[in-house]
Scaffold this motif. Structure first.
Motif, PDB file in Angstrom:
ATOM      1  N   ILE A 194       0.852  -1.188   0.000  1.00  0.00           N
ATOM      2  CA  ILE A 194       0.000   0.000   0.000  1.00  0.00           C
ATOM      3  C   ILE A 194       0.888   1.237   0.000  1.00  0.00           C
ATOM      4  CG2 ILE A 194      -1.860   1.240   1.189  1.00  0.00           C
ATOM      5  CD1 ILE A 194      -2.630  -1.400   2.513  1.00  0.00           C
ATOM      6  N   GLU A 195       0.657   2.133  -0.963  1.00  0.00           N
ATOM      7  CA  GLU A 195       1.473   3.341  -1.094  1.00  0.00           C
ATOM      8  C   GLU A 195       0.595   4.536  -1.446  1.00  0.00           C
ATOM      9  OE1 GLU A 195       4.282   2.597  -4.162  1.00  0.00           O
ATOM     10  OE2 GLU A 195       5.320   0.976  -3.083  1.00  0.00           O
ATOM     11  N   PRO A 196       0.963   5.736  -0.987  1.00  0.00           N
ATOM     12  CA  PRO A 196       0.247   6.942  -1.432  1.00  0.00           C
ATOM     13  C   PRO A 196       0.375   7.097  -2.946  1.00  0.00           C
ATOM     14  CG  PRO A 196       1.640   7.417   0.464  1.00  0.00           C
ATOM     15  CD  PRO A 196       2.025   6.054  -0.018  1.00  0.00           C
ATOM     16  N   SER A 197      -0.649   7.643  -3.571  1.00  0.00           N
ATOM     17  CA  SER A 197      -0.610   7.813  -5.020  1.00  0.00           C
ATOM     18  C   SER A 197       0.252   9.002  -5.427  1.00  0.00           C
ATOM     19  CB  SER A 197      -2.025   7.990  -5.575  1.00  0.00           C
ATOM     20  OG  SER A 197      -2.614   9.172  -5.067  1.00  0.00           O
ATOM     21  N   ARG A 198       0.523   9.917  -4.492  1.00  0.00           N
ATOM     22  CA  ARG A 198       1.390  11.064  -4.792  1.00  0.00           C
ATOM     23  C   ARG A 198       2.675  10.966  -3.982  1.00  0.00           C
ATOM     24  NH1 ARG A 198       1.410  15.274  -0.919  1.00  0.00           N
ATOM     25  NH2 ARG A 198      -0.095  14.976   0.783  1.00  0.00           N
ATOM     26  N   GLN A 199       3.703  11.635  -4.454  1.00  0.00           N
ATOM     27  CA  GLN A 199       4.966  11.677  -3.724  1.00  0.00           C
ATOM     28  C   GLN A 199       4.801  12.523  -2.466  1.00  0.00           C
ATOM     29  OE1 GLN A 199       7.883  10.076  -4.465  1.00  0.00           O
ATOM     30  NE2 GLN A 199       8.671  10.853  -2.507  1.00  0.00           N
ATOM     31  N   TYR A 246       2.291  -1.705   9.568  1.00  0.00           N
ATOM     32  CA  TYR A 246       2.282  -0.835   8.391  1.00  0.00           C
ATOM     33  C   TYR A 246       2.663   0.579   8.802  1.00  0.00           C
ATOM     34  CZ  TYR A 246       0.327  -3.974   4.878  1.00  0.00           C
ATOM     35  OH  TYR A 246       0.150  -4.980   3.963  1.00  0.00           O
ATOM     36  N   GLU A 247       3.287   1.304   7.868  1.00  0.00           N
ATOM     37  CA  GLU A 247       3.643   2.709   8.081  1.00  0.00           C
ATOM     38  C   GLU A 247       3.108   3.548   6.937  1.00  0.00           C
ATOM     39  OE1 GLU A 247       7.791   3.271   8.742  1.00  0.00           O
ATOM     40  OE2 GLU A 247       7.765   2.255  10.702  1.00  0.00           O
ATOM     41  N   MET A 248       2.779   4.788   7.260  1.00  0.00           N
ATOM     42  CA  MET A 248       2.350   5.758   6.269  1.00  0.00           C
ATOM     43  C   MET A 248       3.092   7.073   6.531  1.00  0.00           C
ATOM     44  SD  MET A 248       0.110   4.967   3.902  1.00  0.00           S
ATOM     45  CE  MET A 248      -0.306   3.265   3.489  1.00  0.00           C
ATOM     46  N   PRO A 249       3.241   7.929   5.501  1.00  0.00           N
ATOM     47  CA  PRO A 249       3.952   9.190   5.700  1.00  0.00           C
ATOM     48  C   PRO A 249       3.285  10.061   6.765  1.00  0.00           C
ATOM     49  CG  PRO A 249       3.687   8.734   3.365  1.00  0.00           C
ATOM     50  CD  PRO A 249       2.855   7.729   4.093  1.00  0.00           C
ATOM     51  N   LEU A 266       0.830  12.486   5.312  1.00  0.00           N
ATOM     52  CA  LEU A 266      -0.375  12.007   4.633  1.00  0.00           C
ATOM     53  C   LEU A 266      -1.578  12.811   5.115  1.00  0.00           C
ATOM     54  CD1 LEU A 266      -1.358   9.569   2.753  1.00  0.00           C
ATOM     55  CD2 LEU A 266      -2.049   8.477   4.900  1.00  0.00           C
ATOM     56  N   LYS A 267      -2.446  13.200   4.201  1.00  0.00           N
ATOM     57  CA  LYS A 267      -3.586  14.063   4.528  1.00  0.00           C
ATOM     58  C   LYS A 267      -4.920  13.365   4.233  1.00  0.00           C
ATOM     59  CE  LYS A 267      -0.773  17.535   5.312  1.00  0.00           C
ATOM     60  NZ  LYS A 267      -0.474  17.969   6.710  1.00  0.00           N
ATOM     61  N   ILE A 268      -5.946  13.808   4.944  1.00  0.00           N
ATOM     62  CA  ILE A 268      -7.302  13.393   4.595  1.00  0.00           C
ATOM     63  C   ILE A 268      -7.595  13.850   3.163  1.00  0.00           C
ATOM     64  CG2 ILE A 268      -9.756  13.766   5.092  1.00  0.00           C
ATOM     65  CD1 ILE A 268      -8.984  14.083   8.039  1.00  0.00           C
ATOM     66  N   GLY A 269      -8.144  12.959   2.366  1.00  0.00           N
ATOM     67  CA  GLY A 269      -8.398  13.268   0.959  1.00  0.00           C
ATOM     68  C   GLY A 269      -7.329  12.742   0.022  1.00  0.00           C
ATOM     69  N   ASP A 270      -6.145  12.406   0.556  1.00  0.00           N
ATOM     70  CA  ASP A 270      -5.119  11.770  -0.273  1.00  0.00           C
ATOM     71  C   ASP A 270      -5.622  10.413  -0.748  1.00  0.00           C
ATOM     72  OD1 ASP A 270      -3.145  13.710  -0.299  1.00  0.00           O
ATOM     73  OD2 ASP A 270      -2.117  12.937   1.484  1.00  0.00           O
ATOM     74  N   ARG A 271      -5.044   9.964  -1.839  1.00  0.00           N
ATOM     75  CA  ARG A 271      -5.357   8.636  -2.349  1.00  0.00           C
ATOM     76  C   ARG A 271      -4.189   7.692  -2.108  1.00  0.00           C
ATOM     77  NH1 ARG A 271      -8.941   8.730  -7.871  1.00  0.00           N
ATOM     78  NH2 ARG A 271     -10.623  10.092  -7.125  1.00  0.00           N
TER      79      ARG A 271
END
Length: 378
Positions: free
Chosen positions: A306-311, A338-341, A344-349
């Protein structure tokens, strides 16, 4: 992985959650399997993803099909596939469905009990039958070792009985577990199959087929080897136990065939904490969860990439990943680290890779009012 699917998502920006499946990847997987197991017949496990686009592509390539229901048989027949290229591989079938399938020309039926065998004899006279045996399924992320199969001695007895019921005892099947990471797991059940062949041959019954099941993996977060290693290991086991007199060989890939062809895109609906403690992990809620198509996260056995769709620059932090429904079971990953940036913001894909198998079919019809998972086939 499919660059075409990612490109489609970037250019189209469809509403989420959605799945994009690259049919060219499906075709490459099929061809890779036939090249590395050239003596086997490929019966695609329709339950993994029964989309007409997938069935049509595989039908044109000459694949056969493993089906679990009358509905799946109808879907395959709709693409002009003859009944002799269809296996009714579910060991739990309604009598009416057996009779209907037999009328459509389906000749190959699985069973693992005396009662099922008698149903087949009554409603599909003269059919070819194969008995599924129990397997331990060590090394599989999604074991299948309880619901299906019987012990080898029972299988031998039931196949002998099949001959007395006017059926054709055709062979043995087994399944080493879905997402099998150990290429050596086919050896033991193949040895059991050979023992059953020999036992029945001594009584004048010649079996002709070994169904090796599926188990070939998709590329999730855990490391896997290529299909070449599976083909080599399986054929070594077959020749080790059967010598130069190899029987008909069937394989039933599902996850392997379509998993890596799919990329799922979801939206971050909420990021929150359960306390003000700096040590408390953040919860990231997506607009898809276990009831929207990610049912295989149960037990956190299948771990998707699982990865963010944007950098997103900056550090990452541990998170709990969960779905959007009002159900406390709708948690995807809690223990899997699992880790996320951090940014990461609400609304990110986010993009969830290798999701072409067992997602659209597990998606609930209207649980909590959420629509079924939308899929695009390119």
């Amino acid at each position: 992985m499919s660059d075409r699917a990612v490109k489609f998502l970037e250019e189209t920006q469809p509403a989420t959650p959605c799945l994009v499946v690259d049919l060219d990847v499906v075709e490459r997987k099929y061809l890779g399997l036939t090249q590395n197991l050239p003596l086997s017949e490929v019966f695609y496990a329709v339950k993994a993803n029964p989309a007409p686009e997938i069935l049509g592509r595989l039908a044109k390539l000459g694949a056969s099909f493993d089906t679990a229901s009358a509905g799946e048989i109808r879907s395959v027949l709709a693409h002009g596939v003859p009944g002799e290229r269809i296996s009714f591989g579910n060991t739990i079938k309604k009598a009416s469905d057996i009779a209907w399938a037999h009328a459509q020309g389906v000749r190959l039926y699985a069973f693992d009990s005396e009662a099922e065998l008698e149903k087949i004899a009554a409603h599909a006279p003269g059919a070819q039958v194969f008995c599924r045996i129990l397997v331990e399924a060590e090394g599989a992320l999604w074991p299948l070792n309880r619901k299906f199969g019987c012990v080898p001695d029972m299988a031998a007895a039931l196949l002998a009985k099949a001959a007395t019921l006017g059926l054709e005892p055709h062979g043995i099947s087994f399944h080493v577990g879905s997402q099998q990471l150990d290429t050596n797991q086919w050896d033991r059940p193949i040895s059991h199959a050979k023992a059953i062949f020999d036992k029945l041959a001594a009584s004048g019954i010649e079996l002709k087929m070994v169904d090796l099941g599926g188990g070939f993996p998709a590329s999730y977060t855990t490391g896997t080897v290529g299909i070449e290693a599976y083909g080599q290991s399986i054929m070594e086991a077959m020749t080790k136990h059967f010598g130069n007199r190899l029987p008909r060989i069937i394989v039933e890939p599902g996850r392997y065939m379509v998993g890596d062809a799919g990329v799922l895109e979801a939206e971050v609906v909420l990021i929150s904490q359960k306390s003000y403690s700096a040590e408390d992990r953040h919860w990231v809620y997506l607009d898809i969860g276990r009831f929207g198509g990610l049912a295989e996260t149960e037990g956190e056995a299948i771990r998707y990439r699982i990865e963010p769709s944007r950098q997103i620059d900056g550090n990452s932090r541990p998170v709990v990943l969960a779905g959007p429904t009002c159900d406390s079971a709708d948690i995807l990953y809690d223990k899997a680290k699992y880790e996320m940036p951090v940014n990461l913001k609400i609304g990110d894909r986010v993009r969830i890779f290798s999701t072409g198998a067992y997602t659209t079919t597990y998606s609930a019809v209207n649980f909590n009012g959420f629509e079924p998972l939308k899929a695009y086939y390119i």
